[in-house]
Enzyme design. Structure first.
Site, mmCIF file in Angstrom:
data_model
loop_
_atom_site.group_PDB
_atom_site.id
_atom_site.type_symbol
_atom_site.label_atom_id
_atom_site.label_comp_id
_atom_site.label_asym_id
_atom_site.label_seq_id
_atom_site.Cartn_x
_atom_site.Cartn_y
_atom_site.Cartn_z
ATOM 1 N N GLN A 79 105.633 -95.761 60.903
ATOM 2 C CA GLN A 79 106.044 -94.406 61.268
ATOM 3 C C GLN A 79 107.550 -94.165 61.241
ATOM 4 O OE1 GLN A 79 102.785 -93.765 64.497
ATOM 5 N NE2 GLN A 79 104.188 -92.071 64.626
ATOM 6 N N ARG A 116 101.967 -108.722 56.559
ATOM 7 C CA ARG A 116 101.194 -108.734 57.801
ATOM 8 C C ARG A 116 101.267 -110.081 58.521
ATOM 9 N NH1 ARG A 116 100.258 -106.775 61.183
ATOM 10 N NH2 ARG A 116 98.073 -106.357 61.612
ATOM 11 N N TYR A 128 107.431 -102.397 40.625
ATOM 12 C CA TYR A 128 108.741 -101.998 40.096
ATOM 13 C C TYR A 128 108.908 -102.502 38.651
ATOM 14 C CZ TYR A 128 109.887 -100.414 44.795
ATOM 15 O OH TYR A 128 109.888 -99.743 45.994
ATOM 16 N N ARG A 174 109.531 -105.872 58.448
ATOM 17 C CA ARG A 174 109.408 -104.939 59.570
ATOM 18 C C ARG A 174 109.484 -105.648 60.925
ATOM 19 N NH1 ARG A 174 103.976 -102.080 58.072
ATOM 20 N NH2 ARG A 174 103.487 -104.267 57.712
ATOM 21 N N GLU A 228 102.749 -82.182 68.976
ATOM 22 C CA GLU A 228 103.049 -83.294 68.069
ATOM 23 C C GLU A 228 103.639 -84.487 68.813
ATOM 24 O OE1 GLU A 228 105.288 -81.847 64.782
ATOM 25 O OE2 GLU A 228 103.749 -80.392 64.280
ATOM 26 N N HIS A 248 102.827 -100.281 44.685
ATOM 27 C CA HIS A 248 102.895 -99.156 45.628
ATOM 28 C C HIS A 248 101.811 -98.117 45.349
ATOM 29 C CE1 HIS A 248 106.182 -100.581 47.878
ATOM 30 N NE2 HIS A 248 107.120 -100.346 46.999
ATOM 31 N N LYS A 261 93.614 -101.012 65.106
ATOM 32 C CA LYS A 261 94.867 -100.736 65.826
ATOM 33 C C LYS A 261 95.075 -101.735 66.954
ATOM 34 C CE LYS A 261 96.203 -96.076 64.891
ATOM 35 N NZ LYS A 261 96.560 -94.752 65.403
ATOM 36 N N CYS A 282 106.036 -105.982 65.809
ATOM 37 C CA CYS A 282 105.855 -104.876 64.863
ATOM 38 C C CYS A 282 104.371 -104.550 64.802
ATOM 39 C CB CYS A 282 106.347 -105.292 63.483
ATOM 40 S SG CYS A 282 105.786 -104.175 62.186
ATOM 41 N N VAL A 341 103.046 -90.154 92.825
ATOM 42 C CA VAL A 341 104.368 -89.812 93.366
ATOM 43 C C VAL A 341 104.389 -88.359 93.816
ATOM 44 C CG1 VAL A 341 106.809 -89.571 92.750
ATOM 45 C CG2 VAL A 341 105.490 -91.509 91.890
ATOM 46 N N ALA A 375 98.778 -98.815 44.408
ATOM 47 C CA ALA A 375 97.442 -99.387 44.637
ATOM 48 C C ALA A 375 96.708 -98.583 45.708
ATOM 49 C CB ALA A 375 97.563 -100.844 45.066
ATOM 50 N N ARG A 376 95.425 -98.470 45.559
ATOM 51 C CA ARG A 376 94.619 -97.763 46.569
ATOM 52 C C ARG A 376 93.953 -98.748 47.531
ATOM 53 N NH1 ARG A 376 96.554 -93.166 47.810
ATOM 54 N NH2 ARG A 376 98.287 -94.525 47.343
ATOM 55 N N GLU A 415 105.427 -105.354 43.532
ATOM 56 C CA GLU A 415 105.171 -104.030 44.138
ATOM 57 C C GLU A 415 105.167 -102.887 43.109
ATOM 58 O OE1 GLU A 415 105.412 -106.800 46.559
ATOM 59 O OE2 GLU A 415 104.807 -105.014 47.673
ATOM 60 N N ARG A 425 110.603 -112.277 43.481
ATOM 61 C CA ARG A 425 109.433 -111.745 44.204
ATOM 62 C C ARG A 425 108.351 -111.460 43.174
ATOM 63 N NH1 ARG A 425 108.836 -107.508 49.143
ATOM 64 N NH2 ARG A 425 106.867 -108.394 49.826
HETATM 65 P P1 NAP Z 1 97.292 -82.939 66.712
HETATM 66 O O1 NAP Z 1 97.750 -83.704 65.550
HETATM 67 O O2 NAP Z 1 98.087 -81.804 67.179
HETATM 68 O O3 NAP Z 1 95.822 -82.441 66.349
HETATM 69 C C1 NAP Z 1 95.028 -81.711 67.220
HETATM 70 C C2 NAP Z 1 94.100 -80.832 66.415
HETATM 71 O O4 NAP Z 1 93.291 -80.127 67.313
HETATM 72 C C3 NAP Z 1 94.874 -79.813 65.631
HETATM 73 O O5 NAP Z 1 94.991 -80.276 64.287
HETATM 74 C C4 NAP Z 1 94.074 -78.536 65.775
HETATM 75 O O6 NAP Z 1 93.384 -78.294 64.556
HETATM 76 C C5 NAP Z 1 93.069 -78.819 66.865
HETATM 77 N N1 NAP Z 1 93.258 -77.924 68.003
HETATM 78 C C6 NAP Z 1 94.394 -77.637 68.660
HETATM 79 N N2 NAP Z 1 94.162 -76.769 69.649
HETATM 80 C C7 NAP Z 1 92.836 -76.498 69.632
HETATM 81 C C8 NAP Z 1 91.983 -75.672 70.411
HETATM 82 N N3 NAP Z 1 92.455 -74.944 71.414
HETATM 83 N N4 NAP Z 1 90.692 -75.654 70.097
HETATM 84 C C9 NAP Z 1 90.198 -76.374 69.101
HETATM 85 N N5 NAP Z 1 90.958 -77.170 68.317
HETATM 86 C C10 NAP Z 1 92.255 -77.224 68.593
HETATM 87 O O7 NAP Z 1 97.101 -83.866 67.955
HETATM 88 P P2 NAP Z 1 96.403 -85.282 68.120
HETATM 89 O O8 NAP Z 1 95.383 -85.546 67.088
HETATM 90 O O9 NAP Z 1 96.013 -85.301 69.531
HETATM 91 O O10 NAP Z 1 97.568 -86.282 67.878
HETATM 92 C C11 NAP Z 1 98.691 -86.307 68.746
HETATM 93 C C12 NAP Z 1 99.888 -86.967 68.067
HETATM 94 O O11 NAP Z 1 99.668 -88.323 67.861
HETATM 95 C C13 NAP Z 1 100.225 -86.358 66.734
HETATM 96 O O12 NAP Z 1 101.616 -86.277 66.593
HETATM 97 C C14 NAP Z 1 99.678 -87.352 65.775
HETATM 98 O O13 NAP Z 1 100.394 -87.350 64.551
HETATM 99 C C15 NAP Z 1 99.854 -88.657 66.517
HETATM 100 N N6 NAP Z 1 98.820 -89.616 66.098
HETATM 101 C C16 NAP Z 1 98.807 -90.059 64.820
HETATM 102 C C17 NAP Z 1 97.798 -90.910 64.410
HETATM 103 C C18 NAP Z 1 97.719 -91.418 63.019
HETATM 104 O O14 NAP Z 1 98.625 -91.212 62.221
HETATM 105 N N7 NAP Z 1 96.655 -92.073 62.656
HETATM 106 C C19 NAP Z 1 96.826 -91.307 65.288
HETATM 107 C C20 NAP Z 1 96.855 -90.828 66.573
HETATM 108 C C21 NAP Z 1 97.850 -89.973 66.963
HETATM 109 P P3 NAP Z 1 92.870 -76.835 64.148
HETATM 110 O O15 NAP Z 1 93.820 -75.865 64.772
HETATM 111 O O16 NAP Z 1 92.881 -76.832 62.678
HETATM 112 O O17 NAP Z 1 91.513 -76.739 64.691
HETATM 113 FE FE1 SF4 Z 2 106.862 -102.053 62.504
HETATM 114 FE FE2 SF4 Z 2 106.198 -99.511 63.080
HETATM 115 FE FE3 SF4 Z 2 108.594 -100.500 63.690
HETATM 116 FE FE4 SF4 Z 2 107.987 -100.027 61.151
HETATM 117 S S1 SF4 Z 2 108.150 -98.516 62.765
HETATM 118 S S2 SF4 Z 2 108.998 -101.836 61.954
HETATM 119 S S3 SF4 Z 2 105.858 -100.628 61.145
HETATM 120 S S4 SF4 Z 2 106.623 -101.145 64.541
#
Ligand code: NAP
Ligand code: SF4
Length: 733
Positions: free
Chosen positions: A378, A327, A205, A350, A716, A291, A460, A373, A487, A293-294, A203, A253
């Site tokens: 996260q 994985r 190290y 994990r 969020e 760690h 996913k 897992c 409800v 690596a791209r 990894e 390892r």
């Molecule tokens: P989010 O992270 O809050 O993003 C929503 C985006 O919409 C904001 O960045 C904002 O960007 C835009 N927005 C908000 N209000 C708006 C409005 N009235 N008009 C236009 N644009 C607006 O919410 P999300 O994408 O729905 O995700 C929800 C949660 O799930 C988050 O906590 C996220 O981290 C998590 N999640 C993570 C992943 C991942 O890591 N791959 C995947 C799915 C979900 P601007 O204000 O810049 O326009």
């Molecule tokens: Fe697996 Fe996500 Fe739990 Fe980490 S947080 S152990 S990646 S399910």
């Protein structure tokens, strides 16, 4: 010295506490289950004779930094964490990285094994494992230039991209002292009751830094060709063997594919493996990629067991057991690897956070009850990078075994849970586990809530497993699940519930009423798109570049996964349905990983295939600057790389003017009006809470009400908080 603050009586008290709490935990349902052995996994449950000792099965809990190992006062919690996994059937468990000296710390004042006082702390861990007949291994990790402190050292003074500290080049004397420090750590580990040590050589190290030309530019006896570059690793193994004696497990390892420029080729990996065997290693464990690596190596979009054939290639050249990793999260994958002879043992880290009883569930023929897992990182690795204690998104008890306890109730209550998303299912699960009489109401005809959208994003697919897990657990625990049930207060009153848990979740934020044209037919929410209710054209604007905006962009541009017409709502309701995941070959082509097992390209890297995206997507946000800055630390870069390689046009700093039949009009970051010509618009602008079932101030309902998950706080919204919320509320009633 931190350890000097500790006392044996504190250690004893902590052990007693953790043992007392363990016995109260209603989740421990697998300890004394029947002796029946699943016929489905005969190879996984074969013992492995190491000559001087025997592993009871082929499943090993791999090293995982939890944060608990860094502080002496957390060793009681660490012992309880390992006790739970030992009880769950793991044949052998490996601690998080423990440094042999100060230079080797990963973080300032990280966990060490260099004094008698350290031995006292670690004895709690070894006793906990041995109580349930699991072997306990301490990983000795010297982080080299990955250390996050000013004392970092390496083969050559080359800074890593993941630490701000430039390493000092190790002198010969410094190297020899480090060899002694590893030997001392192993000797002390033996005194603490460990059955062996794992020497971390992968990894990226320290030992990997010496093994590879990527960092090792030395011209002395520790550099040059592979014989020189491996000298430090081999010297350490010999010194550890001499210090700890013959009847002591030594794992190494080994990086079987570095995935970095100037990384080793397979011929060199094999030379190292053979030398390690000759030096006295008992088992070779697999490491994949540095760690820095791209190429992603453990995130959810990496196909299951994507690297196992590189492990198998090494196995052909040594006679000691070899362990596969990365994985592997379900028993059928693990069984296939051992049965085919690709590896002798399976390491998972994990998956043991997600389900401490993974092994016993597989053994008892109950793999469909495993809490899988989902490789989201996260709550585990992302926490490590934020210097927070690890836990698990799907199992909030992980690393909190002594704090989040699901005690059997003496006074069963009638509990209503409204909402079958992950928050509601988590609450219903824990309440039922504790002995309450639980009814779960869901307005739709399917459980899973927002996870039903996540699960159809290419890469996913694992999210299906969480829904499957909860469905099976709720049934097993006798929860009454009422689908298609809207409800109202009358229904709740008629049910005479003692507790009502409101987990009604969120709805996607609509822009109708605030943006002209947002109610046109070609405009849709991400929920309408991902549930198959609406379909899109060939050019699409995605409004909002949060996690869901990125997910939707990947969904729309990926040239693997399901065709949209296969995502009909009916198909998605079938809990046994899984979309076709990307194959290992397709994934390797996309990320530039060689298909040749005896690879001669440096680090196993090749040029990635050019990708022709399925559609043209504009991903748009109002905030200025780079998109995806808020994505998680260990996975965000993978999403950003994906949208880039799939030709997504990223637009920031805009104002939305209106949507018309031609597309979407924006004011761009230069202040000019601009038309993005698109066929469809997908709105990913966050969510709003649904709370209408919460009583108003002044109401005096008979039941006690609790608000959890997205219904409590949509901003969020995330599954980690939702599942923990549900568990904590249910643990407290
Ligand atoms: P989010 O992270 O809050 O993003 C929503 C985006 O919409 C904001 O960045 C904002 O960007 C835009 N927005 C908000 N209000 C708006 C409005 N009235 N008009 C236009 N644009 C607006 O919410 P999300 O994408 O729905 O995700 C929800 C949660 O799930 C988050 O906590 C996220 O981290 C998590 N999640 C993570 C992943 C991942 O890591 N791959 C995947 C799915 C979900 P601007 O204000 O810049 O326009
Ligand atoms: Fe697996 Fe996500 Fe739990 Fe980490 S947080 S152990 S990646 S399910």
């Amino acid at each position: 010295m931190i350890a000097s603050l500790n006392t044996a009586s504190q250690a004893k008290k902590s052990i007693e506490n953790s043992e007392r709490i363990e016995t109260n935990n209603a989740a421990n349902t697998y300890e004394n289950e029947s002796e029946k052995v699943s016929e489905s996994y005969p190879h996984l449950f074969q013992p492995l004779d190491l000559g001087f000792t025997t592993l009871k099965n082929r499943v090993v809990m791999g090293s995982m930094h939890t944060g608990l190992e860094d502080r002496f006062y957390n060793y009681g919690k660490l012992a309880a964490y390992f006790a739970e996994r030992a009880k769950g059937g793991a044949a052998m468990m490996i601690t998080g990285g423990i440094s042999p000296n100060r230079e080797g710390w990963l973080l300032p004042a990280g966990g060490t094994m260099n004094s008698k006082l350290d031995v006292i702390n670690h004895q709690r861990v070894t006793r906990a494992a041995h109580k349930y007949d699991s072997k306990m291994i301490m990983q000795i990790l010297h982080s080299g230039r990955y250390g996050y402190h000013p004392f970092v050292v390496s083969a050559s003074p080359i800074k890593s991209p993941i630490s701000p500290f430039k390493p000092r080049k190790m002198s010969i004397k410094n190297i020899e002292q480090t060899v002694d420090d590893f030997a001392r750590a192993a000797r002390l580990a033996e005194q603490a009751g460990y059955d062996g040590v794992e020497i971390m050589g992968s990894e990226g190290y320290l030992l990997n830094q010496f093994l590879s030309r990527h960092v090792n530019k030395r011209k002395d006896i520790y550099g040059g060709d592979i014989e020189g570059r491996m000298k430090l690793a081999v010297d350490i193994v010999k010194a550890v063997r001499a210090a700890a004696g013959e009847d002591f497990i030594i794992l190494f390892r080994l990086s079987v594919i570095d995935l970095v420029k100037d990384g080793n080729v397979m011929d060199e990996v094999i030379i190292v493996a053979k030398a390690l065997e000759a030096a006295g290693v008992t088992i070779i464990n697999t490491g994949i990629g540095w760690h820095e690596a791209r190429v992603p190596t453990i995130v959810t979009s990496v196909p299951r067991a994507a690297f196992v054939d590189f492990t198998a290639e090494v196995k052909k050249h040594v006679s000691i057991p070899v362990m596969a990793a990365n994985r592997i999260n379900m028993p059928d994958t693990a069984e296939a690897i051992v049965a085919s002879g690709q590896a002798d043992l399976i390491q998972m880290a994990r998956p043991f956070l997600a389900d401490p009883h993974w092994v016993n569930k597989a053994k008892n023929g109950e793999a469909d009850r495993i809490n899988t897992c989902i490789a989201c990182n996260q709550a585990c690795l992302d926490h490590t990078f934020e210097s927070k204690r690890s836990t698990c998104l799907v199992n909030p008890q992980a690393c909190y075994e002594t704090e989040l306890v699901y005690k059997k109730t003496k006074k069963p209550k009638k509990v209503a849970v409204i909402g079958g998303g992950v928050a509601g299912m988590s609450a219903a699960h824990v309440a039922a586990l504790r002995g309450h009489e639980v009814t779960l109401f869901e307005a739709k005809d399917i459980l899973g809530g927002q996870f039903n959208y996540a699960k159809v994003i290419p890469g996913k697919e694992e999210f299906f497993e969480t829904i499957r897990y909860y469905i099976n657990e709720l049934e097993h625990l006798g929860v009454e699940v009422k689908l298609n049930t809207k409800v109202d207060k009358a229904l709740l009153e008629a049910g005479k519930f003692h507790h009502v848990i409101v987990a009604t979740g969120v709805v996607p934020r609509s822009l109708a009423g605030t943006l002209e044209g947002a109610d046109m037919p070609q405009v849709m929410s991400y929920a309408e798109l991902l549930s198959g209710q609406k379909s899109v054209g060939n050019t699409i604007a995605v409004i909002g570049a949060g996690g869901i905006g990125f997910d939707v962009s990947e969904y729309l541009t990926a040239n693997h996964g399901q065709a949209l017409d296969e995502l009909a709502p009916e198909t998605l309701k079938d809990p046994s349905y899984r979309p076709k995941a990307q194959s290992v070959s397709e994934w390797r082509e996309e990320w530039g990983v060689t298909e040749e097992l005896n690879y001669q390209s440096e680090g196993g890297l090749i040029k990635p295939e050019a990708i022709t995206p399925v559609r043209q997507v504009y991903l748009v946000q109002r905030t200025k600057g780079r998109l995806g800055r808020g994505l998680n630390k260990t996975t965000g870069w993978v999403h950003r790389a994906h949208v880039k390689s799939h030709g997504v046009i990223q637009v920031s700093g805009v104002q939305y003017e209106k949507i018309t039949a031609e597309g979407i009009w924006i004011t761009n970051n230069q202040g000019q009006s601009q038309l993005l010509r698109v066929d469809s618009v997908v709105v990913c602008a966050g969510q709003e809470s649904v709370v209408e079932l919460m009583p108003n101030v002044g109401d005096a309902p008979d039941a006690q009400y609790h608000l959890i998950g997205g219904a409590k706080l949509a901003a969020e919204l995330d599954a980690k908080r939702a599942i923990r919320d549900g568990a904590e509320v249910a643990a407290g009633i």
